[in-house]
Design an enzyme around this catalytic site. Structure first.
Site, PDB file in Angstrom:
ATOM      1  N   GLU A 143      40.437 -11.799  -9.342  1.00  0.00           N
ATOM      2  CA  GLU A 143      39.249 -12.582  -8.995  1.00  0.00           C
ATOM      3  C   GLU A 143      38.766 -13.491 -10.126  1.00  0.00           C
ATOM      4  OE1 GLU A 143      36.351  -9.831  -7.413  1.00  0.00           O
ATOM      5  OE2 GLU A 143      37.569  -9.428  -5.647  1.00  0.00           O
ATOM      6  N   GLU A 148      42.147  -7.208  -1.068  1.00  0.00           N
ATOM      7  CA  GLU A 148      40.945  -6.365  -1.019  1.00  0.00           C
ATOM      8  C   GLU A 148      40.157  -6.703   0.236  1.00  0.00           C
ATOM      9  OE1 GLU A 148      38.215  -6.319  -4.351  1.00  0.00           O
ATOM     10  OE2 GLU A 148      39.859  -6.203  -5.784  1.00  0.00           O
TER      11      GLU A 148
HETATM   12  O1  IFM Z   1      34.265  -3.491  -6.738  1.00  0.00           O
HETATM   13  C1  IFM Z   1      34.652  -4.828  -6.622  1.00  0.00           C
HETATM   14  C2  IFM Z   1      35.990  -5.055  -7.285  1.00  0.00           C
HETATM   15  O2  IFM Z   1      35.952  -4.712  -8.636  1.00  0.00           O
HETATM   16  C3  IFM Z   1      36.423  -6.489  -7.171  1.00  0.00           C
HETATM   17  N1  IFM Z   1      36.297  -6.984  -5.825  1.00  0.00           N
HETATM   18  C4  IFM Z   1      35.097  -6.714  -5.106  1.00  0.00           C
HETATM   19  C5  IFM Z   1      34.757  -5.243  -5.176  1.00  0.00           C
HETATM   20  C6  IFM Z   1      33.463  -4.958  -4.388  1.00  0.00           C
HETATM   21  O3  IFM Z   1      32.394  -5.662  -4.922  1.00  0.00           O
END
Ligand code: IFM
Length: 436
Positions: free
Chosen positions: A167, A351
């Site tokens: 990210e 994710e």
């Molecule tokens: O917990 C985070 C993760 O570290 C990165 N992506 C989003 C998740 C939820 O906020």
């Protein structure tokens, strides 16, 4: 869930994701200090000033956690390697216990027939490097390349896939413009540099891994579907600017060797000298792209300085994070990303998941519903011809949700943060039925 594994293409990969600082217990095993430790220790930054010192104590409970993954029927597991656990000073002396830990993790996954999907950096920058300016300092690309060589020399021969940085928007914008994540800066020049250097570091790490003969290398970008809150031209412009900054900046660098005009309008005067010359490294060819998707944002115009947008509260049902549930955004992102950036390159949902205020004995229907709706959105994208090859839920277990501490529960497995006992939730049981 209204479908089974057979409803996805042959070979589709299902898995879950976690990250080092959020689960391992950073105070164990000789890891060095990170900017998240000091950010969390500064009053007002993190709920109850909680940190990742103990987290889920995955460092000592790894075998139990890998058994949970195996029982779930996961094909793959996205984990991250902590830079400060491997190199406590960020550079120089290696912490052998750290390398051993990731060695055991990879072997433990392979022994259970689970594909190891590594992320090299998921946000806990070693403090000595933060002291040198962290992501603002161009040298970070070289430091990160050296860390990549050190860790991959040990585990690179057994990984299924690698993404250098999780990210980049969070590393760049959220942490240097919004000040919401470590190092908590609110400075446009720092932001411009961090956003560019994070891509440069990605490119250098990718080159190092190619040099080691590694394959299946990708990038993982988070995306939020932005929609105008009303029909005025200036609100539409605000939503477009949000989309450019959040979603198109990193894809533009990685796949088009260019940054969107809407972003350059604000950041160009602050980018490092000769930034255009770095695209040769940044756009190193990739084998796949990962999309992290959770929500959409309703955006309106904000008067004052660039970027002239602000979020407004939306009417849709929300998760414990206050994020609206909008599965269509996942479908539309997958379609748009393939059409405008990646073509036939494999895509993964790296994710997706929801935080919910649950306890182990609750039915967990909200999470099951969220996952079902997003998996259906993924299927809709596949039906449109998107080469989607896998889907990872966030997260295997409840963990440290950064600025929001331990309260926001994203896990398929409940963690009691006093006893550290793990208890699979109903969503874990539901997924395990049809993943196997
Ligand atoms: O917990 C985070 C993760 O570290 C990165 N992506 C989003 C998740 C939820 O906020």
């Amino acid at each position: 869930m209204n479908f089974t594994r057979a409803d996805f293409p042959e070979g589709f990969v299902f898995g879950t994701a976690t990250s080092a600082y959020q689960i391992e217990g950073h105070r164990f095993g000789g890891a060095g200090k990170t900017h998240w430790d000091s950010f969390a220790a500064t009053p007002g930054n993190v709920v109850r000033a909680e940190n990742g010192a103990v987290a889920c104590d995955h460092y000592h409970r790894m075998e139990e956690d890998l058994d949970l993954l195996a029982d779930l029927g996961a094909d793959a597991y996205r984990f991250s390697t902590s830079w400060a656990r491997v190199l406590p000073e960020g550079r120089g002396p290696v912490n052998e216990a750290g390398l051993d830990f990731y060695d055991r993790l990879v072997d433990g996954l392979l022994a259970r027939g689970i594909k190891p999907a590594a992320t090299l950096y998921h946000w806990e920058l070693p403090s000595p490097l933060a002291d040198l300016g962290g992501w603002r300092n161009r040298d970070i690309a070289g430091w990160f390349a050296d860390f990549t060589a050190t860790i991959m020399d040990r585990i690179g021969d057994r990984l299924w896939s690698v993404a250098p940085i999780n990210e980049p928007w969070c590393v760049g914008w959220l942490s240097h413009f919004d000040g919401y994540h470590a190092p908590g800066l609110r400075d446009i020049r720092a932001t411009a540099r961090a956003m560019h250097h994070v891509l440069l570091a990605h490119g250098r790490a990718t080159q190092v891994m190619r040099g080691l003969g590694m394959q299946n290398l990708g990038a993982v970008c988070n995306m939020e579907w932005s929609q105008p809150a009303d029909d005025s031209p200036e609100t539409h412009a605000a939503a477009t600017a949000y989309d450019a900054l959040y979603n198109r900046f990193f894809l533009g660098g990685l796949f088009h060797r260019a940054y969107p005009a809407e972003v350059l309008a604000g950041l160009e005067p602050h980018l490092p000298e000769s930034w255009q010359e770095d695209f040769g490294i940044i756009a190193e060819p990739l084998d796949w792209l990962g999309v992290n998707y959770y929500t959409r944002k309703l955006i309106t115009h904000a008067p004052g300085p660039w970027p002239n947008y602000r979020e407004v509260d939306g009417p849709l049902e929300k998760t414990q994070m206050g994020w609206e549930i909008y599965p269509d955004g996942l479908r539309d992102f997958l379609i748009r990303t393939a059409r405008d950036y990646t073509g036939n390159l494999p895509l993964y949902v790296t994710e997706n998941g929801m935080a919910h205020a649950d306890s182990p004995d609750l039915p967990d229907t909200a999470r099951i519903d969220y996952l079902t709706r997003h998996l259906n959105a993924a299927r809709a994208a596949i039906a449109e011809g998107v080469p989607l090859k896998g889907y990872f839920t966030w997260s295997l277990m409840d963990n440290y949700e950064w600025t929001l501490g331990y309260e926001k529960r994203f896990g398929l497995v409940h963690v009691d943060f006093d006893s550290l006992q793990r208890t699979p939730k109903a969503s874990y049981q539901a997924l395990s039925k049809w993943w196997r």
